[in-house]
Each structure stands twice: as C-alpha cells, then as structure tokens.
Design a protein around this motif. Structure first.
Motif, PDB file in Angstrom:
ATOM      1  N   PRO A 166      -2.351   9.174  -4.550  1.00 32.51           N
ATOM      2  CA  PRO A 166      -1.320   8.310  -3.982  1.00 32.51           C
ATOM      3  C   PRO A 166      -0.026   9.099  -3.757  1.00 32.51           C
ATOM      4  N   VAL A 167       0.619   8.815  -2.631  1.00 28.93           N
ATOM      5  CA  VAL A 167       1.750   9.624  -2.185  1.00 28.93           C
ATOM      6  C   VAL A 167       3.073   8.902  -2.429  1.00 28.93           C
ATOM      7  N   LEU A 168       4.024   9.628  -2.999  1.00 26.36           N
ATOM      8  CA  LEU A 168       5.412   9.188  -3.060  1.00 26.36           C
ATOM      9  C   LEU A 168       6.116   9.650  -1.796  1.00 26.36           C
ATOM     10  N   TYR A 169       6.600   8.687  -1.015  1.00 30.50           N
ATOM     11  CA  TYR A 169       7.276   8.981   0.256  1.00 30.50           C
ATOM     12  C   TYR A 169       8.489   8.059   0.313  1.00 30.50           C
ATOM     13  N   SER A 170       9.670   8.591   0.007  1.00 30.37           N
ATOM     14  CA  SER A 170      10.859   7.749  -0.158  1.00 30.37           C
ATOM     15  C   SER A 170      11.893   7.908   0.939  1.00 30.37           C
ATOM     16  N   TYR A 171      11.894   9.050   1.622  1.00 27.34           N
ATOM     17  CA  TYR A 171      12.967   9.338   2.561  1.00 27.34           C
ATOM     18  C   TYR A 171      12.396   9.854   3.883  1.00 27.34           C
TER      19      TYR A 171
END
Length: 464
Positions: A166-171
């Motif tokens: 699972p990917v953390l994509y915040s910006y």
C-alpha cells in the motif's frame, strides 16, 4: 469479489527435471519434493516416479518486484506523439485521466489478467505497488482497503505469490504541493494511510501463508520527511519507494531538501536490506556505490523505463560494488521476463558502445542477470525464495531446452539463450509456493480470466 482461501499446508507434490539449476550449480535427473509449498528434499541422479510432474529444465522462478497492475489496461494507448515533446510527465497526465474511470470490479479483472500473464512469463510472485485507494474525486470507500482487497482477490484466483505494498501518497509534488485532481484517488495523510494499512493487514489472512505486506512511501516528492519517518515506525516488512526516476524529480528534490533524492534518503533514513529503491536511474557515481553498500535492492523496470524515456540505470558501477537488484514490469506495457533482463543489458550496451557489460570480470551475462534478479527479487518481496534449495519456497519455473531457440546450447549457455535468444514461449510450467498454475505454457485460469478482462475493458472503454 471473492477470495478463495488456499491453505498452503495442503500443497505438496514432486517434480522431476532432466536438468535443474540448484544453489550449487547445474544438476541432472533432479527430483524435487514439495510439502506445504516448501521444497523439502532434492535428490540428484534420481529416477522419475510415476506420480511426479516431468519437466525439461527447472529454474528458480523470479519475483516481479514492481507492478502497477491497473496500467496494463492502457498499454498501447499512449504511443501517439502529440505536439511538442512527449515525456514521463505528459504520459502521467494521460494515465491520471484513464485511471479516474476505473471501478473496483475492473481493477480486480485487470489485476487477474496481469497476474496470469506474469506467471506465463515465468514470474512466481509480484510486488503490487498499490496506490489507487479511493473513489473518483477522492471519496473514501466504506472499507478503506476496498481496492487492496480487489488485488487480493486477483492474487487468490491466479495463485501468484503476492507482496502487497500500500502506497502513502500525500502531496502533488516536492515541497508539499497540494494534490492535483488526477491524484485524489491516491491521497492519504499519515493517519489515513495507517488506517488503510491496518485494514489491508487484516484482509491478508484470506490469502495463502506465503503472502506478505509491506509499505510504499510513493516517492520523496509525494511525501515529506516528517511523514516518511512517521510511517516507517509502522513498517514490519518490505519498504519500497520510487526514487530518482526523472531529472526534473532530482532537481525538484535538491531544490527543496538541499540534496539529491538518493543522497538525501541514504543520509536521513536507515536504508537496509528491507528496502527496494525503484528505478534509481539518475544517480552520481558516489550515490551508486553508497546505495549498493546498504544491501537494499535496486528495483529496475527496464521496459517501462525505456517506454517512458527515463534513461538507463548505472549498472556497471552498481554491480561492481556488489549491489543487489531485481526486475519488475511497472506499467505492464509488455509483461515479459526475458525482455526485462534483455533490455537491462542492452541499455548498458547502447550507452557504453560495448558488449557483455553487466558482468564483473568474466562470465555468462545471462547467468549473472537471471540469478542476480532471482535473489534480489526474493529479497525485495520478503520471500524465502530465489534459488532451488531445501527449505525454500517452491517458486519454480520450467523451460524447454529443446525449443529451437535453445536446442543448440550447452547447459552453461542456456541462461544466455533464455535471456537473449528466446522469449517467454519456452516457459512450460510454473509453481508459486508449490501452486502449479502454468501447465504446458498456459495458466490454468486463462480462459475465465481473459473473458472477465474483456468484459471489464469493454465497459471501461464505453465509459470514456
């Protein structure tokens, strides 16, 4: 959506190979016993029992360490030149518009097709770098892991070994830029990501025991130093990150953080054998050597990197420094194990105007590429695989050395022939942790999976 529990303890059998590449080298008339998805005994110069599956040449199967499964559905749609200069960034804009229409059912059907093709190409496992989490417009599903569960269902149906990332994509870009409309289906802050991660971990129990879960901070440009450190505190498996894929990315990170991305990561984070640095294309010589020294795996995707015009990896310096590497199919524009390894070497030859580049000293290039990618892929995916040896997972692939592309070659030349002269059609059988899913060159679920894929693509194209 359905996930069918397959208990790995019930997976057993025997394989008899005329030739096999063992951890100690080539052997003949090899009998491999499998119990619970694990290789329990290897006997050389053995007769073939009637109950054994007979194959010609048995190899350790590779793991495909980097996949965005949904992008397979847009293969061939981005090869029309537009006014101006096409680049990774223009391709990305098209991908965002395409992805915005995908439904959960379509994502599941596409992923199943991708995993069938991977297994038929000789991959026993996959690292799914999964960053589509939400509905169109960024609205959350009732279950935050809804789309992760669709990936699980596709892996369960096809039997491929899954490492879910699972990917953390915040910006939306370096310096904490806001997400663009095309990125809203990806976006999570740290708390949202950890909620998603917990839900995805809970769902993993429906898969076979060899399934794994890790985390994937998408890139330095899509996170921040504070957020990266926060999620790393919750990592208990593989850690994958995109890094230094494009020159503009390198420039943006250097302007924001004061260091090039690889240099910054190695100086601010404990990068070790758990890590897989995807692409790492644009590195200095010192960065290349420093990355190799960490024990992390370079996740190389040569076909996609060529398709997107990323540039070649600094393979000569990296292998000379004993760096670990593996390969992945990334955008899945062309799912081919042999093409990935071939393109990796050919990219170095084109750059350096030389032949047989990715071997330190002397030796077989095909053997070096294949066995190196087998070990590195297993490490990156957290799988006890990468070689044929007792107590390892039965991630195995059989090829036909009597094929016209290979029949003139000695055993010592066979991997050169597989990588450079043959293609994936020489794959006859494949086992993922003992699950025998490719037989006589075809996946046992191919017909049903293809039918579901065609129906999903028909609905998708009608909605565009």
């Amino acid at each position: 959506m359905s996930i069918h529990k397959e208990v790995i303890d019930g997976i057993y059998g025997m394989i008899h190979a005329r030739h096999a590449l063992l951890s100690c080298g080539w052997a003949q008339d090899v009998l491999v016993a499998i119990d619970g998805g694990i290789i329990t005994k290897i006997t050389c110069n053995a007769p073939c029992p009637q109950v054994a599956t007979r194959v010609d040449t048995l190899l350790p199967a590779l793991g495909n360490l980097h996949s965005h499964a949904f992008q397979r559905a847009m293969a061939g749609m981005t090869e029309h030149r537009k006014q101006g200069r096409d680049s990774f960034w223009t391709w990305r804009d098209l991908m965002y518009r395409f992805m915005d229409r995908l439904t959960p059912d379509q994502i599941e059907a596409i992923a199943a097709m991708v995993y069938v093709e991977m297994q038929e190409a000789g991959y026993a496992s996959v690292g799914e770098f999964h960053y589509v989490h939400h509905q169109t417009g960024g609205r959350a599903y009732d279950d935050p892991a809804e789309l992760s569960l669709r990936i699980y269902a596709a892996a369960s149906r096809t039997g491929i070994g899954l490492t879910h990332l699972p990917v953390l994509y915040s910006y939306g870009g370096a310096g904490r830029m806001p997400l663009s409309p095309g990125q809203l289906r990806f976006g999570n802050d740290v708390d949202g990501f950890l909620t998603l991660l917990d839900a995805a971990r809970a769902g993993l129990g429906a898969l076979s025991a060899d399934a794994r879960i890790g985390i994937a901070p998408h890139s330095l440009r899509a996170t921040s130093p504070q957020d990266l450190n926060a999620v790393l505190d919750h990592a208990d498996g593989p850690i994958h990150i995109h890094i230094a894929e494009q020159p503009m990315e390198v420039e943006d990170i250097a302007a924001w953080l004061g260091q090039r991305p690889v240099d910054w990561l190695l100086h601010h984070v404990n990068v070790d054998r758990r890590w897989c640095l995807i692409h790492a294309t644009h590195m200095t010589e010192s960065e290349t050597r420093a990355m190799a020294a960490t024990g992390a795996v370079a996740g190389l995707c040569p076909v996609t990197e060529a398709n997107l015009g990323d540039g070649p990896f600094n393979g000569v310096t990296y292998l000379a420094a004993n760096g670990a590497f593996g390969v992945g199919s990334d955008s899945n524009v062309n799912i081919s194990l042999t093409e990935e390894l071939r393109m990796l070497e050919y990219s170095q030859r084109l750059r350096d105007l030389a032949r047989n580049v990715l071997v330190v000293g002397e030796g077989s290039v095909g053997h070096r590429l294949y066995t190196g990618a087998a070990r590195g892929g297993a490490q990156a995916l957290g799988r006890n695989a990468g070689e044929i040896a007792e107590h390892r997972l039965a991630d195995l692939v059989a090829i036909d050395s009597t094929d016209p592309a290979l029949c003139a070659l000695s055993r010592d030349q066979l991997l050169d022939g597989f990588v450079f002269a043959a293609n994936d059609r020489v794959v006859t059988d494949l086992w993922s942790a003992g699950r025998h899913r490719v037989k006589d060159g075809r996946h046992v679920e191919r017909r049903a999976v293809v039918a579901a894929y065609r129906a999903a693509i028909g609905d998708l194209m009608a909605s565009l």
